[in-house]
Design a protein around this motif. Structure first.
Motif, PDB file in Angstrom:
ATOM      1  N   PHE A   1       0.745  -1.249   0.192  1.00  0.00           N
ATOM      2  CA  PHE A   1      -0.076   0.048   0.020  1.00  0.00           C
ATOM      3  C   PHE A   1       1.469   1.015  -0.167  1.00  0.00           C
ATOM      4  CE2 PHE A   1      -1.089   3.285   2.800  1.00  0.00           C
ATOM      5  CZ  PHE A   1      -2.911   3.987   1.820  1.00  0.00           C
ATOM      6  N   ILE A   2       0.498   1.973  -1.050  1.00  0.00           N
ATOM      7  CA  ILE A   2       0.937   3.993  -0.931  1.00  0.00           C
ATOM      8  C   ILE A   2       0.168   4.437  -0.543  1.00  0.00           C
ATOM      9  CG2 ILE A   2       2.793   4.935  -2.141  1.00  0.00           C
ATOM     10  CD1 ILE A   2       4.045   2.483  -3.468  1.00  0.00           C
ATOM     11  N   GLY A   3       0.279   5.267   0.325  1.00  0.00           N
ATOM     12  CA  GLY A   3      -0.581   6.827   0.207  1.00  0.00           C
ATOM     13  C   GLY A   3      -0.414   7.853  -0.176  1.00  0.00           C
ATOM     14  N   TYR A   4      -0.833   9.232  -0.419  1.00  0.00           N
ATOM     15  CA  TYR A   4      -0.945  10.295  -0.327  1.00  0.00           C
ATOM     16  C   TYR A   4      -1.957  11.161  -0.138  1.00  0.00           C
ATOM     17  CZ  TYR A   4       0.276  14.898  -2.105  1.00  0.00           C
ATOM     18  OH  TYR A   4       0.472  16.299  -1.967  1.00  0.00           O
ATOM     19  N   TRP A   5      -1.572  12.113   1.051  1.00  0.00           N
ATOM     20  CA  TRP A   5      -2.644  12.505   1.256  1.00  0.00           C
ATOM     21  C   TRP A   5      -2.574  14.307   1.619  1.00  0.00           C
ATOM     22  CZ3 TRP A   5      -7.536  13.354   4.177  1.00  0.00           C
ATOM     23  CH2 TRP A   5      -7.169  14.360   4.915  1.00  0.00           C
ATOM     24  N   PHE A   6      -3.454  14.890   0.747  1.00  0.00           N
ATOM     25  CA  PHE A   6      -3.142  16.685   0.425  1.00  0.00           C
ATOM     26  C   PHE A   6      -4.268  17.740   0.897  1.00  0.00           C
ATOM     27  CE2 PHE A   6      -3.195  19.865  -2.542  1.00  0.00           C
ATOM     28  CZ  PHE A   6      -2.248  20.511  -1.882  1.00  0.00           C
ATOM     29  N   SER A   7      -3.885  18.120   2.011  1.00  0.00           N
ATOM     30  CA  SER A   7      -5.066  19.715   2.371  1.00  0.00           C
ATOM     31  C   SER A   7      -4.483  20.658   1.944  1.00  0.00           C
ATOM     32  CB  SER A   7      -5.351  18.871   3.414  1.00  0.00           C
ATOM     33  OG  SER A   7      -4.304  19.345   4.922  1.00  0.00           O
ATOM     34  N   ARG A   8      -5.115  21.581   1.913  1.00  0.00           N
ATOM     35  CA  ARG A   8      -5.471  22.743   1.614  1.00  0.00           C
ATOM     36  C   ARG A   8      -6.400  23.938   1.825  1.00  0.00           C
ATOM     37  NH1 ARG A   8      -3.442  25.762  -4.116  1.00  0.00           N
ATOM     38  NH2 ARG A   8      -4.967  27.246  -4.521  1.00  0.00           N
ATOM     39  N   GLY A   9      -5.519  24.978   2.922  1.00  0.00           N
ATOM     40  CA  GLY A   9      -7.126  26.159   3.257  1.00  0.00           C
ATOM     41  C   GLY A   9      -6.380  26.748   1.920  1.00  0.00           C
ATOM     42  N   THR A  10      -7.478  27.833   1.592  1.00  0.00           N
ATOM     43  CA  THR A  10      -6.578  29.001   0.389  1.00  0.00           C
ATOM     44  C   THR A  10      -7.775  30.531   0.727  1.00  0.00           C
ATOM     45  OG1 THR A  10      -6.905  27.595  -1.009  1.00  0.00           O
ATOM     46  CG2 THR A  10      -7.075  29.564  -1.786  1.00  0.00           C
ATOM     47  N   ALA A  11      -7.323  31.136   0.539  1.00  0.00           N
ATOM     48  CA  ALA A  11      -8.186  32.375   0.279  1.00  0.00           C
ATOM     49  C   ALA A  11      -7.018  32.882  -0.618  1.00  0.00           C
ATOM     50  CB  ALA A  11      -7.415  33.417   2.040  1.00  0.00           C
ATOM     51  N   SER A  12      -8.376  33.415  -1.338  1.00  0.00           N
ATOM     52  CA  SER A  12      -7.949  34.305  -2.705  1.00  0.00           C
ATOM     53  C   SER A  12      -9.116  35.032  -3.277  1.00  0.00           C
ATOM     54  CB  SER A  12      -7.808  32.556  -4.028  1.00  0.00           C
ATOM     55  OG  SER A  12      -7.716  33.700  -5.190  1.00  0.00           O
ATOM     56  N   ASN A  13      -9.020  35.498  -4.156  1.00  0.00           N
ATOM     57  CA  ASN A  13     -10.050  36.360  -5.276  1.00  0.00           C
ATOM     58  C   ASN A  13     -10.553  36.109  -6.519  1.00  0.00           C
ATOM     59  OD1 ASN A  13      -7.202  37.240  -5.995  1.00  0.00           O
ATOM     60  ND2 ASN A  13      -8.145  39.197  -6.544  1.00  0.00           N
ATOM     61  N   ILE A  14     -10.091  35.039  -6.309  1.00  0.00           N
ATOM     62  CA  ILE A  14     -10.968  34.259  -7.793  1.00  0.00           C
ATOM     63  C   ILE A  14     -12.034  33.367  -7.091  1.00  0.00           C
ATOM     64  CG2 ILE A  14     -10.237  32.754  -9.153  1.00  0.00           C
ATOM     65  CD1 ILE A  14      -7.484  33.247  -9.054  1.00  0.00           C
ATOM     66  N   ALA A  15     -13.162  33.769  -7.900  1.00  0.00           N
ATOM     67  CA  ALA A  15     -14.459  32.620  -8.258  1.00  0.00           C
ATOM     68  C   ALA A  15     -14.972  32.712  -8.960  1.00  0.00           C
ATOM     69  CB  ALA A  15     -15.032  33.089  -7.311  1.00  0.00           C
ATOM     70  N   PRO A  16     -15.504  31.364  -9.939  1.00  0.00           N
ATOM     71  CA  PRO A  16     -16.460  31.256 -10.883  1.00  0.00           C
ATOM     72  C   PRO A  16     -17.667  32.143 -10.203  1.00  0.00           C
ATOM     73  CG  PRO A  16     -16.839  29.253  -9.106  1.00  0.00           C
ATOM     74  CD  PRO A  16     -15.756  30.691  -8.278  1.00  0.00           C
ATOM     75  N   THR A  17     -18.366  32.489 -11.492  1.00  0.00           N
ATOM     76  CA  THR A  17     -19.246  33.454 -11.430  1.00  0.00           C
ATOM     77  C   THR A  17     -20.802  33.236 -11.442  1.00  0.00           C
ATOM     78  OG1 THR A  17     -19.113  34.297 -13.540  1.00  0.00           O
ATOM     79  CG2 THR A  17     -18.818  35.098 -11.787  1.00  0.00           C
ATOM     80  N   ASN A  18     -20.747  31.467 -11.890  1.00  0.00           N
ATOM     81  CA  ASN A  18     -21.686  30.481 -12.589  1.00  0.00           C
ATOM     82  C   ASN A  18     -21.841  29.514 -10.818  1.00  0.00           C
ATOM     83  OD1 ASN A  18     -23.526  28.373 -13.002  1.00  0.00           O
ATOM     84  ND2 ASN A  18     -22.689  28.150 -15.628  1.00  0.00           N
ATOM     85  N   GLU A  19     -23.097  29.323 -11.049  1.00  0.00           N
ATOM     86  CA  GLU A  19     -23.282  28.650  -9.710  1.00  0.00           C
ATOM     87  C   GLU A  19     -22.995  27.611  -9.553  1.00  0.00           C
ATOM     88  OE1 GLU A  19     -24.257  29.796  -5.944  1.00  0.00           O
ATOM     89  OE2 GLU A  19     -23.379  31.455  -6.891  1.00  0.00           O
ATOM     90  N   LEU A  20     -23.174  26.563 -10.820  1.00  0.00           N
ATOM     91  CA  LEU A  20     -23.390  25.551 -11.503  1.00  0.00           C
ATOM     92  C   LEU A  20     -21.671  25.360 -11.644  1.00  0.00           C
ATOM     93  CD1 LEU A  20     -25.754  25.322 -13.961  1.00  0.00           C
ATOM     94  CD2 LEU A  20     -26.127  24.789 -11.589  1.00  0.00           C
ATOM     95  N   LEU A  21     -20.758  25.756 -11.013  1.00  0.00           N
ATOM     96  CA  LEU A  21     -19.479  25.664 -11.627  1.00  0.00           C
ATOM     97  C   LEU A  21     -18.755  25.712  -9.687  1.00  0.00           C
ATOM     98  CD1 LEU A  21     -18.382  26.824 -14.313  1.00  0.00           C
ATOM     99  CD2 LEU A  21     -19.544  24.366 -14.006  1.00  0.00           C
ATOM    100  N   ARG A  22     -19.378  25.066  -8.893  1.00  0.00           N
ATOM    101  CA  ARG A  22     -18.805  25.715  -7.432  1.00  0.00           C
ATOM    102  C   ARG A  22     -17.972  24.235  -7.037  1.00  0.00           C
ATOM    103  NH1 ARG A  22     -23.764  26.911  -3.304  1.00  0.00           N
ATOM    104  NH2 ARG A  22     -24.271  24.929  -4.500  1.00  0.00           N
ATOM    105  N   GLY A  23     -18.314  22.856  -7.652  1.00  0.00           N
ATOM    106  CA  GLY A  23     -17.388  21.958  -7.808  1.00  0.00           C
ATOM    107  C   GLY A  23     -15.924  21.936  -7.768  1.00  0.00           C
ATOM    108  N   GLN A  24     -15.790  21.319  -8.474  1.00  0.00           N
ATOM    109  CA  GLN A  24     -13.996  21.290  -9.820  1.00  0.00           C
ATOM    110  C   GLN A  24     -14.394  21.981 -10.578  1.00  0.00           C
ATOM    111  OE1 GLN A  24     -13.736  17.718 -11.775  1.00  0.00           O
ATOM    112  NE2 GLN A  24     -11.592  17.633 -11.038  1.00  0.00           N
ATOM    113  N   ILE A  25     -13.187  23.606 -10.463  1.00  0.00           N
ATOM    114  CA  ILE A  25     -12.924  24.101 -11.844  1.00  0.00           C
ATOM    115  C   ILE A  25     -12.053  23.577 -12.156  1.00  0.00           C
ATOM    116  CG2 ILE A  25     -12.951  26.977 -11.790  1.00  0.00           C
ATOM    117  CD1 ILE A  25     -15.697  25.737 -11.092  1.00  0.00           C
ATOM    118  N   ILE A  26     -11.394  23.418 -13.165  1.00  0.00           N
ATOM    119  CA  ILE A  26     -10.066  23.242 -14.263  1.00  0.00           C
ATOM    120  C   ILE A  26     -11.142  23.878 -15.541  1.00  0.00           C
ATOM    121  CG2 ILE A  26      -9.453  21.651 -15.891  1.00  0.00           C
ATOM    122  CD1 ILE A  26     -10.249  19.582 -13.833  1.00  0.00           C
TER     123      ILE A  26
END
Length: 520
Positions: free
Chosen positions: A39-64
């Motif tokens: 078994f090999i595992g990778y954990w990553f957690s992140r706390g973010t503050a930014s002035n970037i956000a989507p304006t479409n309410e349907l795109l609040r989850g994964q944004i690429i």
């Protein structure tokens, strides 16, 4: 008395081990058997503050995708704050009954934003109260066959597809980020067959076939990729290689990711910031060939203080259009070039004590395919998302930063820069403030478009960033990162923003903390 002396010498004789070291009572301890299951595992957690956000309410989850592009990301006076986490478990099974000839590997991913959703179905969601989200994503499921003492192996199934000669099952991702084509073209997963082999002690090669899209099984509407790569260490510290890839695109604009589709004229390409072309008809066929060469000196500071590498690669081919009443007809020729070079100097005793510079150039095209010539660089971001994940530059906003979970966007998200081409430069200075324990990095990046958009200028912007990393224990790292991007007048052009106005957006910034753990 004589009897006692004789008895004494006999005791000594039998007490002393055989002088030849061949005591029949000594047994060799057998080597421990390698475990069948790992078994090999990778954990990553992140706390973010930014002035970037989507304006479409349907795109609040994964944004690429590209900043200010179809993903509706924009900057504002408000500050967005959120926490995310990722867990990536890998399971490796090598049954002893097969003498280690066959190995099965599987890799999964669980991504979520804290407080996002619960009791639902879908990847990149979860983290809401009560949890219960079905969000497991399969990234790898393949069989690796390597006969005993063989200099080659075959990988079959869902596997990593990288623009590099090395076997992804045996090499760390950081090596791919900093060698060959640096994942700028292909850096994802796909189903197929790959053969890796050592031609001799200094030369290795890879041949791969990948099925990108099958679509309707009885129709000629597939998209497939062939890859051949070879690399040789011509001198102890000098590597040179050559690469040839070929995409056979008969998808006719069918299939793809959700409503975005896939291919040269798809919404997916535009979403990713790659080149999106317009044709007289919606259906097309394409044959695209990439031919490239790369080299590296003292890669990863193997035996010296200087590390340098470079690549140049061209994509060439043809595009045929298809109407409902006729067969394929040639429409345009393809020829684009990308080149990259970097150099680093290690001034201290650790690998983090270094100064590095890097430059990137890609050709652009100001009128797409309308003149029957396509001079843009084409990457895997035309067919998948994300696929080309160039990240050796160490920027946070101007180019893609891989230290993400659900929000992966940047100003120049594909090295083609929407087909207009880009010239970019990067400079970074890093130092281990406490050797192998606490490090800091200061970076700078700038870019211009090689084609000036209507209503704007060629200057895309410049970024400054700073990062600190503290190793709590081995492979357990706490990080603090911050970046600020000063936008250029490139963004005054309505054609490069989803808002289609002439107002330049506010400059983006990001600050985030992270905790990563590579577990064995």
């Amino acid at each position: 008395m004589k009897f006692k002396l004789l008895l004494f010498f006999m005791c000594i004789l039998f007490a002393v081990p055989n002088s030849n070291g061949q005591d029949t009572q000594v047994k060799k301890i057998p080597d421990a058997k390698a475990p069948e299951f790992k078994f090999i595992g990778y954990w990553f957690s992140r706390g973010t503050a930014s002035n970037i956000a989507p304006t479409n309410e349907l795109l609040r989850g994964q944004i690429i995708g590209r900043l200010f592009g179809p993903n509706t990301t924009n900057t504002s006076a408000k500050t967005s704050s959120y926490f995310e986490q990722r867990f990536v478990p890998m399971f490796i099974y090598t049954p002893q009954i097969l003498d280690g000839v066959a190995t099965f590997r599987s890799l999964f991913k669980i991504d979520m934003t804290w407080g996002d959703a619960a009791y639902g179905v879908g990847g990149n969601n979860g983290g809401g109260i009560n949890a219960g989200q079905v969000n497991l994503q399969t990234l790898l499921a393949n069989v690796d066959i390597k006969p005993k003492n063989a200099d080659w192996n075959v990988v079959v199934g869902l596997q990593r597809m990288f623009d590099n000669v090395r076997d992804p099952n045996q090499t760390t991702v950081s090596t791919y980020q900093n060698s060959s084509y640096k994942l700028s073209f292909w850096g994802t997963q796909a189903v197929g067959i790959s053969v890796f082999g050592n031609i001799n002690e200094t030369t290795q090669a890879r041949f791969g076939y990948f099925q990108l899209y099958e679509n309707i099984i009885q129709e000629n509407d597939d998209v497939a990729l062939w890859m051949f790569d070879i690399e040789s260490r011509v001198y102890p510290l000098l590597e040179v290689g050559a690469d040839a890839w070929f995409v056979w695109d008969r998808g006719k604009n069918s299939g793809g990711i959700s409503v975005l589709g896939q291919g040269l004229n798809s919404g997916l390409a535009q979403y990713n910031g790659a080149v999106r072309l317009g044709f007289p008809s919606q259906k097309y066929e394409a044959n695209i060939l990439w031919l490239g060469a790369h080299s590296a000196y003292n890669r990863e500071f193997l035996a010296g203080r200087w590390w340098a590498d470079a690549y140049v690669i061209a994509n060439l081919g043809t595009v045929d259009t298809i109407s409902d009443n006729s067969s394929a007809k040639k429409y345009a020729d393809i020829f684009g070039v990308a080149t990259n070079a970097s150099a680093a100097y290690k001034y201290g005793m650790t690998a983090n004590d270094k100064v590095s510079v890097e430059a990137l150039y890609t050709t652009g095209d100001e009128n797409g395919a309308s003149d029957k010539k396509i001079n843009s660089v084409i990457t895997g971001n035309v067919w998948g998302s994300p696929t080309g994940i160039y990240s050796s530059h160490k920027a946070l906003l101007l180019f893609p930063d891989p230290q993400v979970v659900n929000r992966y966007y940047s100003a120049v998200h594909d090295i083609s820069n929407m087909g207009m081409g880009v010239t970019a430069g990067f400079l970074s200075f890093s130092k281990d403030l406490i050797p192998n324990k606490f490090s800091g990095k200061l970076g700078f990046a700038t870019a211009i478009s090689n084609v000036t958009p209507k209503g704007g200028s060629s200057y895309i912007g410049s970024e400054v960033n700073v990062e600190f990393k503290y190793n709590i224990k081995v492979f357990l790292t706490l990080g603090l990162s911050a970046g600020y991007l000063q936008l250029g007048d490139f963004y005054k052009s309505p054609s490069v923003k989803y808002t289609s106005n002439s107002e330049k957006p506010k400059d983006p910034f990001v600050i985030f903390t992270s905790l990563s753990w590579l577990m064995f």
